[in-house]
Design a protein around this motif. Structure first.
Motif, PDB file in Angstrom:
ATOM      1  N   THR A  52       0.830  -1.201   0.000  1.00 21.77           N
ATOM      2  CA  THR A  52       0.000   0.000   0.000  1.00 21.77           C
ATOM      3  C   THR A  52       0.868   1.256   0.000  1.00 21.77           C
ATOM      4  O   THR A  52       0.589   2.223  -0.717  1.00 21.77           O
ATOM      5  CB  THR A  52      -0.933   0.000   1.227  1.00 21.77           C
ATOM      6  OG1 THR A  52      -1.720  -1.192   1.211  1.00 21.77           O
ATOM      7  CG2 THR A  52      -1.839   1.203   1.245  1.00 21.77           C
ATOM      8  N   ALA A  53       1.940   1.242   0.793  1.00 23.84           N
ATOM      9  CA  ALA A  53       2.823   2.403   0.872  1.00 23.84           C
ATOM     10  C   ALA A  53       3.523   2.667  -0.449  1.00 23.84           C
ATOM     11  O   ALA A  53       3.583   3.813  -0.927  1.00 23.84           O
ATOM     12  CB  ALA A  53       3.852   2.186   1.981  1.00 23.84           C
ATOM     13  N   HIS A  69      -5.608   6.048   1.197  1.00 24.68           N
ATOM     14  CA  HIS A  69      -4.369   5.306   1.467  1.00 24.68           C
ATOM     15  C   HIS A  69      -3.650   5.900   2.675  1.00 24.68           C
ATOM     16  O   HIS A  69      -3.138   5.167   3.528  1.00 24.68           O
ATOM     17  CB  HIS A  69      -3.451   5.350   0.245  1.00 24.68           C
ATOM     18  CG  HIS A  69      -3.739   4.306  -0.774  1.00 24.68           C
ATOM     19  ND1 HIS A  69      -4.947   4.170  -1.396  1.00 24.68           N
ATOM     20  CD2 HIS A  69      -2.956   3.317  -1.287  1.00 24.68           C
ATOM     21  CE1 HIS A  69      -4.910   3.157  -2.260  1.00 24.68           C
ATOM     22  NE2 HIS A  69      -3.703   2.617  -2.199  1.00 24.68           N
ATOM     23  N   LEU A  70      -3.578   7.216   2.731  1.00 24.28           N
ATOM     24  CA  LEU A  70      -2.868   7.863   3.827  1.00 24.28           C
ATOM     25  C   LEU A  70      -3.505   7.520   5.168  1.00 24.28           C
ATOM     26  O   LEU A  70      -2.811   7.192   6.143  1.00 24.28           O
ATOM     27  CB  LEU A  70      -2.851   9.380   3.611  1.00 24.28           C
ATOM     28  CG  LEU A  70      -2.158  10.215   4.688  1.00 24.28           C
ATOM     29  CD1 LEU A  70      -0.701   9.807   4.848  1.00 24.28           C
ATOM     30  CD2 LEU A  70      -2.263  11.706   4.352  1.00 24.28           C
ATOM     31  N   ARG A  71      -4.826   7.569   5.226  1.00 24.21           N
ATOM     32  CA  ARG A  71      -5.508   7.247   6.482  1.00 24.21           C
ATOM     33  C   ARG A  71      -5.286   5.787   6.866  1.00 24.21           C
ATOM     34  O   ARG A  71      -5.114   5.446   8.033  1.00 24.21           O
ATOM     35  CB  ARG A  71      -7.003   7.576   6.364  1.00 24.21           C
ATOM     36  CG  ARG A  71      -7.266   9.084   6.393  1.00 24.21           C
ATOM     37  CD  ARG A  71      -8.744   9.412   6.427  1.00 24.21           C
ATOM     38  NE  ARG A  71      -9.317   9.430   5.086  1.00 24.21           N
ATOM     39  CZ  ARG A  71     -10.317   8.657   4.695  1.00 24.21           C
ATOM     40  NH1 ARG A  71     -10.828   7.753   5.524  1.00 24.21           N
ATOM     41  NH2 ARG A  71     -10.805   8.751   3.479  1.00 24.21           N
ATOM     42  N   ARG A  72      -5.288   4.902   5.879  1.00 27.04           N
ATOM     43  CA  ARG A  72      -5.020   3.486   6.153  1.00 27.04           C
ATOM     44  C   ARG A  72      -3.593   3.295   6.681  1.00 27.04           C
ATOM     45  O   ARG A  72      -3.372   2.559   7.649  1.00 27.04           O
ATOM     46  CB  ARG A  72      -5.224   2.683   4.867  1.00 27.04           C
ATOM     47  CG  ARG A  72      -4.820   1.224   4.972  1.00 27.04           C
ATOM     48  CD  ARG A  72      -4.944   0.531   3.633  1.00 27.04           C
ATOM     49  NE  ARG A  72      -6.341   0.302   3.302  1.00 27.04           N
ATOM     50  CZ  ARG A  72      -7.020  -0.792   3.640  1.00 27.04           C
ATOM     51  NH1 ARG A  72      -6.427  -1.756   4.343  1.00 27.04           N
ATOM     52  NH2 ARG A  72      -8.273  -0.937   3.295  1.00 27.04           N
ATOM     53  N   LEU A  73      -2.620   3.970   6.061  1.00 27.06           N
ATOM     54  CA  LEU A  73      -1.223   3.786   6.442  1.00 27.06           C
ATOM     55  C   LEU A  73      -0.923   4.362   7.825  1.00 27.06           C
ATOM     56  O   LEU A  73      -0.034   3.869   8.527  1.00 27.06           O
ATOM     57  CB  LEU A  73      -0.296   4.416   5.392  1.00 27.06           C
ATOM     58  CG  LEU A  73      -0.237   3.665   4.062  1.00 27.06           C
ATOM     59  CD1 LEU A  73       0.513   4.482   3.023  1.00 27.06           C
ATOM     60  CD2 LEU A  73       0.437   2.303   4.240  1.00 27.06           C
ATOM     61  N   LYS A  74      -1.644   5.385   8.230  1.00 25.61           N
ATOM     62  CA  LYS A  74      -1.424   5.941   9.570  1.00 25.61           C
ATOM     63  C   LYS A  74      -1.819   4.940  10.655  1.00 25.61           C
ATOM     64  O   LYS A  74      -1.361   5.056  11.801  1.00 25.61           O
ATOM     65  CB  LYS A  74      -2.218   7.242   9.731  1.00 25.61           C
ATOM     66  CG  LYS A  74      -1.606   8.425   8.979  1.00 25.61           C
ATOM     67  CD  LYS A  74      -2.430   9.683   9.176  1.00 25.61           C
ATOM     68  CE  LYS A  74      -1.781  10.884   8.497  1.00 25.61           C
ATOM     69  NZ  LYS A  74      -2.589  12.124   8.665  1.00 25.61           N
ATOM     70  N   ALA A 131       6.200  -4.577   9.184  1.00 25.43           N
ATOM     71  CA  ALA A 131       7.366  -5.286   9.707  1.00 25.43           C
ATOM     72  C   ALA A 131       8.535  -4.319   9.837  1.00 25.43           C
ATOM     73  O   ALA A 131       8.623  -3.325   9.102  1.00 25.43           O
ATOM     74  CB  ALA A 131       7.731  -6.439   8.780  1.00 25.43           C
ATOM     75  N   PRO A 132       9.465  -4.581  10.778  1.00 29.58           N
ATOM     76  CA  PRO A 132      10.619  -3.687  10.944  1.00 29.58           C
ATOM     77  C   PRO A 132      11.467  -3.628   9.672  1.00 29.58           C
ATOM     78  O   PRO A 132      11.421  -4.514   8.821  1.00 29.58           O
ATOM     79  CB  PRO A 132      11.402  -4.318  12.095  1.00 29.58           C
ATOM     80  CG  PRO A 132      10.420  -5.189  12.802  1.00 29.58           C
ATOM     81  CD  PRO A 132       9.465  -5.674  11.754  1.00 29.58           C
ATOM     82  N   GLY A 133      12.264  -2.577   9.553  1.00 36.92           N
ATOM     83  CA  GLY A 133      13.170  -2.440   8.427  1.00 36.92           C
ATOM     84  C   GLY A 133      12.530  -1.748   7.251  1.00 36.92           C
ATOM     85  O   GLY A 133      11.820  -0.742   7.396  1.00 36.92           O
ATOM     86  N   LEU A 134      12.764  -2.277   6.049  1.00 35.63           N
ATOM     87  CA  LEU A 134      12.268  -1.645   4.830  1.00 35.63           C
ATOM     88  C   LEU A 134      10.757  -1.436   4.838  1.00 35.63           C
ATOM     89  O   LEU A 134      10.283  -0.359   4.452  1.00 35.63           O
ATOM     90  CB  LEU A 134      12.705  -2.453   3.607  1.00 35.63           C
ATOM     91  CG  LEU A 134      12.195  -1.963   2.246  1.00 35.63           C
ATOM     92  CD1 LEU A 134      12.594  -0.520   1.984  1.00 35.63           C
ATOM     93  CD2 LEU A 134      12.704  -2.867   1.127  1.00 35.63           C
ATOM     94  N   PRO A 135       9.919  -2.412   5.248  1.00 37.92           N
ATOM     95  CA  PRO A 135       8.474  -2.153   5.254  1.00 37.92           C
ATOM     96  C   PRO A 135       8.088  -0.957   6.122  1.00 37.92           C
ATOM     97  O   PRO A 135       7.281  -0.109   5.712  1.00 37.92           O
ATOM     98  CB  PRO A 135       7.881  -3.460   5.783  1.00 37.92           C
ATOM     99  CG  PRO A 135       8.881  -4.501   5.400  1.00 37.92           C
ATOM    100  CD  PRO A 135      10.209  -3.836   5.563  1.00 37.92           C
ATOM    101  N   THR A 136       8.663  -0.839   7.321  1.00 36.67           N
ATOM    102  CA  THR A 136       8.353   0.293   8.191  1.00 36.67           C
ATOM    103  C   THR A 136       8.810   1.607   7.567  1.00 36.67           C
ATOM    104  O   THR A 136       8.101   2.624   7.619  1.00 36.67           O
ATOM    105  CB  THR A 136       9.024   0.102   9.565  1.00 36.67           C
ATOM    106  OG1 THR A 136       8.370  -0.965  10.240  1.00 36.67           O
ATOM    107  CG2 THR A 136       8.925   1.355  10.413  1.00 36.67           C
ATOM    108  N   VAL A 162       3.673   7.996   4.297  1.00 38.81           N
ATOM    109  CA  VAL A 162       2.894   8.910   5.139  1.00 38.81           C
ATOM    110  C   VAL A 162       3.432  10.335   5.006  1.00 38.81           C
ATOM    111  O   VAL A 162       2.659  11.302   4.920  1.00 38.81           O
ATOM    112  CB  VAL A 162       2.921   8.444   6.606  1.00 38.81           C
ATOM    113  CG1 VAL A 162       2.376   9.518   7.545  1.00 38.81           C
ATOM    114  CG2 VAL A 162       2.116   7.151   6.758  1.00 38.81           C
ATOM    115  N   PHE A 163       4.755  10.475   4.949  1.00 39.37           N
ATOM    116  CA  PHE A 163       5.337  11.803   4.782  1.00 39.37           C
ATOM    117  C   PHE A 163       4.966  12.397   3.425  1.00 39.37           C
ATOM    118  O   PHE A 163       4.501  13.548   3.343  1.00 39.37           O
ATOM    119  CB  PHE A 163       6.859  11.722   4.931  1.00 39.37           C
ATOM    120  CG  PHE A 163       7.551  13.031   4.662  1.00 39.37           C
ATOM    121  CD1 PHE A 163       7.313  14.135   5.469  1.00 39.37           C
ATOM    122  CD2 PHE A 163       8.427  13.158   3.596  1.00 39.37           C
ATOM    123  CE1 PHE A 163       7.948  15.347   5.216  1.00 39.37           C
ATOM    124  CE2 PHE A 163       9.074  14.358   3.342  1.00 39.37           C
ATOM    125  CZ  PHE A 163       8.838  15.454   4.150  1.00 39.37           C
ATOM    126  N   ALA A 164       5.143  11.616   2.349  1.00 41.16           N
ATOM    127  CA  ALA A 164       4.809  12.128   1.011  1.00 41.16           C
ATOM    128  C   ALA A 164       3.323  12.437   0.909  1.00 41.16           C
ATOM    129  O   ALA A 164       2.923  13.445   0.299  1.00 41.16           O
ATOM    130  CB  ALA A 164       5.224  11.114  -0.054  1.00 41.16           C
TER     131      ALA A 164
END
Length: 529
Positions: A116-117, A148-153, A158-163, A170-172
């Protein structure tokens, strides 16, 4: 709709900012897609040019994830034709319409946090391609991006690249949809915290996956450029994390321009590593290193060797590769590990994690780290102690390592000593199995040293009458010899996410048997005169 797009709640009507992306895609890949042939995630699928990708039957989960990530928008942008632009809009807004109205038909993997990100980032970074100057398309894209942004917040990644992918998205998304300086600064602060936590003191990720580190650095570098374009100034901690990751990747880069194939990672897509390093900001006062993320690098002349010199990480992608290495000369990878198998289905994921799939010593058919039954696929046992030392003198560069991964079951320690001459034309090793304190081994065992050859090298390998192996490469021949075991060429396999299926390869095997006082094998790769 729990698994679709919900546009309720006052969705924005426009993008307040269009975050720039700078990765140039592959125009040839775009032309293939426009003809109905899609190569994604190591798989290939075909559809009529008019049908587009959403009526395809994905050949595997890797293909499906790549399709729903929308990274391929960069390829359509690179083609820069009216047909490519039209396809980008039809396929993107077709997906959005399906997610809004037929959510039940969307696969669950399309809503995984990282997928999603990456999709949101792809949409926003290619907004100019998707909406041009059409207000109706901008409203539709802004509404889907907001969902998408609301879902991602709320997402747990998972730690690392997914996080990091989620934090970057979220920043973009905040830059694109929020005009409030305060909210943008809050999103940047959260991204900085995520980067500082994910990128360790040595510049690596907890996953110890070199390819994941490369992709993480690209995501963070792009986020830094987006912040600056929006008039925000990333803080010192963020810049320091970027510098640490860049320094680590320089250690992990092999002479062929790729990365070591360890812990679920491959060499990386063509050009991605150099793209990341060309943008990386060097750490102040930091010169080239020899260690990063648990790996040690030996380099001289046109030769570079990357050694896994730490216990494997947690997680289902980790490999039992302690003391394994990959060996490159110029643009040629002479010795590699079999590679990541999780994208090929069947038993490949488990097989590629075993020590026998790595270029190191395997004892009695067991691995130095063993996978737990059930659970999340992590290891139930792995080396508790791993030693790694390096030294240089006038004769060359040295590595001395050892681990206790065979101690509990077999009462043995594995040590590996490597040497590389100053001109890079003489690479030698010594592998030993010994019981600690001079005790006798608990059981007699067969063991083997394995040196897996990529397909282009395997095709040029031949056994020699004296028991060695010759690699008759176009740029110069190399010869392998060993003492302390029987040398032979066996079948092997080469796993690469860019290939549709595992490729046949070969491996040099030095087969030996443990004596009452342990065992020792010496070997060498030398450039033939």
């Amino acid at each position: 709709m729990a698994s679709g797009l919900s546009l309720l709640g006052g969705a924005p009507r426009r993008l307040a900012f269009r975050p720039p992306g700078d990765w140039i895609g592959d125009a040839d890949a775009a032309h293939e897609m426009l003809s109905g042939r899609f190569r994604l995630g190591g798989g290939v699928a075909e559809a009529s040019p008019e049908a587009g990708p959403w009526r395809l039957t994905p050949p595997g989960p890797g293909f499906a994830r790549a399709l729903h990530r929308f990274d391929w928008l960069a390829d359509l942008a690179a083609a820069d034709t009216e047909g490519a632009r039209d396809a980008a809009r039809r396929w993107t807004f077709g997906w959005i319409a399906q997610a809004e109205g037929q959510a039940a038909r969307m696969p669950a993997l399309a809503w995984e946090a990282e997928t999603t990100a990456v999709r949101l980032l792809a949409w926003l970074e290619r907004a100019d391609l998707l909406i041009a100057a059409d207000p109706a398309l901008e409203r539709q894209l802004a509404g889907a991006a907001d969902a998408h942004l609301r879902r991602l917040k709320r997402a747990q990644a998972a730690p690392g690249l997914p996080t990091l992918a989620v934090a970057c998205a979220v920043f973009a998304g905040t830059l694109a949809l929020e005009s409030s300086t305060r909210r943008r600064e809050q999103a940047l602060s959260q991204l900085e915290a995520a980067a500082d936590e994910a990128v360790g003191a040595d510049g690596g990720l907890a996953s110890r996956n070199p390819e994941a580190l490369c992709e993480s650095l690209i995501r963070l570098e792009t986020a830094a450029a987006q912040a600056e374009a929006a008039g925000l100034a990333p803080g010192r901690a963020f810049s320091a994390a970027l510098a640490r990751a860049g320094a680590a990747l320089r250690v992990l880069r092999l002479r062929d321009g790729g990365l070591g194939r360890f812990h679920g990672g491959g060499p990386g897509r063509s050009g991605r590593l150099d793209h990341a390093l060309n943008r990386a900001r060097p750490a102040q006062g930091q010169g080239p290193g020899e260690t990063a993320m648990g790996f040690v690098r030996l380099a001289a002349g046109r030769t570079a060797i990357l050694i896994d010199a730490a216990p494997p990480p947690d997680g289902p992608l980790a490999h039992a590769s302690t003391l394994a290495f990959e060996f490159t000369v110029g643009r040629r990878r002479l010795v590699a590990n079999c590679g990541p198998g999780d994208g090929f289905g069947g038993d490949w994921a488990a097989a590629c994690r075993a020590t026998a799939a790595q270029s190191t010593l395997s004892l009695a058919g067991v691995s130095s780290s063993r996978v737990a039954e059930g659970g999340d696929g992590g290891f139930s046992s792995r080396p508790a102690q791993v030693q790694a030392e390096t030294a240089k003198d006038l004769d060359g560069a040295w590595f001395l390592g050892g681990h206790d991964g065979y101690l509990a079951q077999h009462g043995l320690l594995h040590s590996r000593r490597l040497f590389l001459s100053p001109d890079g034309r003489d690479f030698r090793g010594e592998d030993a199995l010994e019981a600690p304190g001079g005790a006798a081994p608990t059981r007699a065992s067969d063991f083997a040293l394995r040196f897996h050859l990529p397909p282009d090298v395997a095709d040029l390998a031949e056994e020699l009458p004296d028991g060695g192996v010759r690699l008759d490469l176009p740029e110069g021949a190399w010869e392998f010899a060993a003492r302390g075991g029987e040398v032979r060429l066996d079948e092997s396999v080469h796993l690469d996410a860019e290939r549709r299926a595992p490729a046949a390869a070969r491996q040099i095997v030095v087969a030996a048997r443990l004596a009452s006082d342990g065992a020792r094998v010496v070997w060498a790769f030398t450039r033939a005169a």
